[in-house]
Design a protein around this motif. Structure first.
Motif, PDB file in Angstrom:
ATOM      1  N   PRO A 103      -4.678   3.683  -0.930  1.00  0.00           N
ATOM      2  CA  PRO A 103      -6.064   3.243  -0.800  1.00  0.00           C
ATOM      3  C   PRO A 103      -7.071   4.098  -1.566  1.00  0.00           C
ATOM      4  O   PRO A 103      -8.142   3.614  -1.924  1.00  0.00           O
ATOM      5  CB  PRO A 103      -6.314   3.312   0.714  1.00  0.00           C
ATOM      6  CG  PRO A 103      -4.960   3.103   1.324  1.00  0.00           C
ATOM      7  CD  PRO A 103      -4.016   3.804   0.394  1.00  0.00           C
ATOM      8  N   TRP A 104      -6.733   5.369  -1.840  1.00  0.00           N
ATOM      9  CA  TRP A 104      -7.679   6.237  -2.553  1.00  0.00           C
ATOM     10  C   TRP A 104      -7.560   6.148  -4.072  1.00  0.00           C
ATOM     11  O   TRP A 104      -8.266   6.834  -4.795  1.00  0.00           O
ATOM     12  CB  TRP A 104      -7.514   7.692  -2.124  1.00  0.00           C
ATOM     13  CG  TRP A 104      -6.105   8.233  -2.235  1.00  0.00           C
ATOM     14  CD1 TRP A 104      -5.289   8.201  -3.325  1.00  0.00           C
ATOM     15  CD2 TRP A 104      -5.372   8.881  -1.195  1.00  0.00           C
ATOM     16  NE1 TRP A 104      -4.082   8.782  -3.042  1.00  0.00           N
ATOM     17  CE2 TRP A 104      -4.109   9.219  -1.737  1.00  0.00           C
ATOM     18  CE3 TRP A 104      -5.654   9.220   0.128  1.00  0.00           C
ATOM     19  CZ2 TRP A 104      -3.125   9.872  -0.985  1.00  0.00           C
ATOM     20  CZ3 TRP A 104      -4.673   9.872   0.864  1.00  0.00           C
ATOM     21  CH2 TRP A 104      -3.439  10.188   0.313  1.00  0.00           C
ATOM     22  N   SER A 158       0.833  -1.190   0.000  1.00  0.00           N
ATOM     23  CA  SER A 158       0.000   0.000   0.000  1.00  0.00           C
ATOM     24  C   SER A 158       0.875   1.249   0.000  1.00  0.00           C
ATOM     25  O   SER A 158       1.924   1.290   0.651  1.00  0.00           O
ATOM     26  CB  SER A 158      -0.919   0.008   1.222  1.00  0.00           C
ATOM     27  OG  SER A 158      -1.808   1.111   1.190  1.00  0.00           O
ATOM     28  N   CYS A 201       2.119  -1.092   4.371  1.00  0.00           N
ATOM     29  CA  CYS A 201       2.845  -0.271   3.406  1.00  0.00           C
ATOM     30  C   CYS A 201       4.053  -1.038   2.859  1.00  0.00           C
ATOM     31  O   CYS A 201       4.303  -2.182   3.206  1.00  0.00           O
ATOM     32  CB  CYS A 201       3.276   1.034   4.060  1.00  0.00           C
ATOM     33  SG  CYS A 201       1.932   2.229   4.243  1.00  0.00           S
ATOM     34  N   SER A 243      -3.642   0.106   3.919  1.00  0.00           N
ATOM     35  CA  SER A 243      -5.049  -0.104   3.585  1.00  0.00           C
ATOM     36  C   SER A 243      -5.617  -1.173   4.500  1.00  0.00           C
ATOM     37  O   SER A 243      -4.903  -1.764   5.318  1.00  0.00           O
ATOM     38  CB  SER A 243      -5.194  -0.545   2.127  1.00  0.00           C
ATOM     39  OG  SER A 243      -4.714  -1.867   1.961  1.00  0.00           O
TER      40      SER A 243
END
Length: 250
Positions: free
Chosen positions: A220-221, A9, A19, A14
């Protein structure tokens, strides 16, 4: 070589992934690339806390290095078997100071170096265990490095965090697996010297003649399927999305 995705991530963990953190193994040697938020817990699915042989930190943003503070606790305060011998840690200049500052309460100013054997990374070629590694500085707001790892006639190239740069094209030249960040979305974010989008990652792989592309560091976005499609539109080779616990034989 065997590559295991520990976490992939970007920016923050997430619900599905820690990460950035990637385990590379060959000849019984374990090299960890980055140890971002949440990575230490996930790493224990793949190897013991004290089974790593070396660590490479691409740069000192938290999503690539902050779990080194937790790993310091595991190594410094271990009672069963006594304190661990220092493990080689390769990172940009100031890595020890960054981690000591982040931890904020080490017993002494030099405690980190009692369990981590710090080596300053610059653009160079050197050996880590059975691997020949090549490091080059890439385009990011802080000092950041991509790494090419070679073993037994095969190669893995990890971009770290980078915007578009010919340095990355050359480092990934003819690489067997290109693990490349794709944090941005084509047509949405456009900030030079920060991150790549899916299309730019695909174009970099194409220019480099990489044999396989794995997209990683997607926040995540960001919709990973969009980035996957954008990369596939410009790169003819196999393209995949990194996922926790995914392994690749190289």
């Amino acid at each position: 070589m065997k590559l295991t995705v520990v976490g992939c991530s970007g920016s923050f963990p997430s619900a599905e992934s820690a990460c950035s953190s990637y385990l590379v193994e060959a000849d019984g040697f374990r090299l960890l690339l980055d140890m971002g938020n949440g990575a230490l817990g996930e790493l224990q699915r793949h190897c013991g806390l004290y089974d790593l042989d070396a660590i490479f930190l691409s740069h000192l943003h938290a999503d690539h290095c902050i779990d080194m503070c937790a790993y310091f606790v595991a190594r410094y305060y271990r009672h069963d078997g006594g304190r661990c011998d220092p493990i080689p840690v390769y990172g940009p200049e100031g890595t020890e100071h960054r981690l000591t500052t982040a931890y904020a309460d080490t017993p002494t100013a030099s405690s980190m170096s009692e369990v981590f054997d710090f080596h300053t990374v610059k653009p160079s070629t050197f050996e880590i265990g059975p691997f020949t590694v090549h490091t080059e500085r890439v385009a990011h707001p802080v000092e950041a490095y991509a790494i090419r790892i070679e073993h037994g006639g095969t190669s893995l190239t990890y971009s770290g965090d980078s915007g578009i740069t010919p340095v990355l094209d050359e480092l990934a030249r003819d690489t067997d697996l290109f693990l490349c960040e794709a944090a941005f979305t084509h047509g949405k974010e456009s900030i030079p010297d920060l991150h790549l989008n899916g299309r730019e990652a695909g174009e970099t792989a194409a220019r480099a003649g990489a044999r396989r592309l794995v997209l990683t560091h997607i926040p995540p976005w960001t919709d990973p399927q969009v980035n996957l499609a954008d990369a596939q539109a410009v790169f003819d080779g196999p393209v995949a999305l990194a996922a926790p616990r995914q392994t690749y034989e190289i």
